[in-house]
Design an enzyme around this catalytic site. Sequence first.
Site, PDB file in Angstrom:
ATOM      1  N   SER A  78       0.853  -1.186   0.000  1.00 20.88           N
ATOM      2  CA  SER A  78       0.000   0.000   0.000  1.00 20.88           C
ATOM      3  C   SER A  78       0.886   1.232   0.000  1.00 20.88           C
ATOM      4  CB  SER A  78      -0.912   0.028   1.228  1.00 20.88           C
ATOM      5  OG  SER A  78      -1.481   1.311   1.409  1.00 20.88           O
ATOM      6  N   GLY A  79       0.587   2.163  -0.890  1.00 21.33           N
ATOM      7  CA  GLY A  79       1.371   3.393  -0.954  1.00 21.33           C
ATOM      8  C   GLY A  79       1.185   4.275   0.253  1.00 21.33           C
ATOM      9  N   SER A  80      -0.070   4.566   0.615  1.00 18.62           N
ATOM     10  CA  SER A  80      -0.309   5.443   1.761  1.00 18.62           C
ATOM     11  C   SER A  80       0.188   4.805   3.055  1.00 18.62           C
ATOM     12  CB  SER A  80      -1.799   5.794   1.867  1.00 18.62           C
ATOM     13  OG  SER A  80      -2.585   4.642   2.112  1.00 18.62           O
TER      14      SER A  80
ATOM     15  N   ASP B 241     -11.060   6.217  -0.613  1.00 24.18           N
ATOM     16  CA  ASP B 241      -9.741   6.554  -0.079  1.00 24.18           C
ATOM     17  C   ASP B 241      -9.602   8.064  -0.023  1.00 24.18           C
ATOM     18  OD1 ASP B 241      -6.960   6.827   0.436  1.00 24.18           O
ATOM     19  OD2 ASP B 241      -6.518   5.005  -0.663  1.00 24.18           O
TER      20      ASP B 241
ATOM     21  N   GLY C 117      -1.538   5.323  -3.502  1.00 25.67           N
ATOM     22  CA  GLY C 117      -0.272   5.109  -4.189  1.00 25.67           C
ATOM     23  C   GLY C 117      -0.273   3.932  -5.132  1.00 25.67           C
ATOM     24  N   THR C 118      -0.923   2.830  -4.739  1.00 23.41           N
ATOM     25  CA  THR C 118      -0.981   1.679  -5.644  1.00 23.41           C
ATOM     26  C   THR C 118      -1.828   1.980  -6.875  1.00 23.41           C
ATOM     27  OG1 THR C 118      -2.715   0.775  -4.212  1.00 23.41           O
ATOM     28  CG2 THR C 118      -0.489  -0.098  -3.920  1.00 23.41           C
TER      29      THR C 118
END
Length: 342
Positions: A90-92, A252, A257-258
């Site tokens: 996960s980006g965040s 979100d 980010g993904t």
Amino acid sequence: MRSSKTIHVISCHAEGEVGDVIVGGVLPPPGDTLWEQRNWIARDQTLRNFVLNEPRGGVFRHVNLLVPPKHPDADAAFIIMEPEDTPPMSGSNSICVATVLLDGGLVPMVEPETTLTLEAPGGLVKVRAACKDGKAEWITVQNLPSFADRLDAALEVPGVGTLRVDTAYGGDSFVIVDADALGFTIAEDEAADIARLGVQITNAANAQLGFRHPENAEWDHISFCLFAGALRETAEGYSAASAVAIQPGKVDRSPTGTAVSARMAVLAARGQMQVGQELTARSIIGSEFQGRIAATTQVGGKPAIVPEISGRGWVTGIHQHMLDPADPWPQGYRLRDTWGVS
């Protein structure tokens, strides 16, 4: 105060999306690899329920468990727990983990830039953090290799009709739809409608299109629906609004980010983005992630990109989640007024 369990958490958010980090009170789960540990947490559900369910959690919350890394090159490792999934990456959440490690003093901070390697269940991610006065101000994460799966696939959505969609992997799996074609401008007052329709589209995509990661057969579903806003050219590449609907039905708060990685992979597959170009994604609350294609590669024979995601994270508090032994809801509870809007 009596408690049969105490879990220590540093709370954080990345560009609006909550990504709390468990820093104590939980032993590492069994498993020889981080993916095996991830599988154990996903099957067992005990920790997920305790921190994600009400009264301690809610559909808005993500929680990350810090564990000792398995890979010799990693400085730290984390397992991501989202409302319905325990994903590869996960980006965040990776930005939140890096922020907590640095701002919380768990990893030594070097100014003006700290570099470290994190191990996520899906693989290693490299982090560069611009730091000043004891604060990690700007986090850049080199994400997992990302790739387009299907382009311009026909998808029947009940009550909507036939949509042309893309599917892609950006550290997690997405079905991507044209926000403008569905009448969305990615405004805050559209959040409930985006959440409802996004869950419908995700469910339809899983039933009709499916997904299987070519190098990890266990990741065999589409997790999210990305509502992709119109591209606007910039000096560095593109900018666009975007919103991601997360199961069981929320939007979100960050640009995801993904999702930025998945969209850049699709744009690269179409020849619209090249190595070195950037995509700045703006979320439903106006926050931004900056994406960049750092390199090209392959995943299971598929053309892929190596994406970078940059954004900011902020610590919001320190908590001790406790369990009174007489609490009649030791695993918490979920009600469909928030847990599932479809």
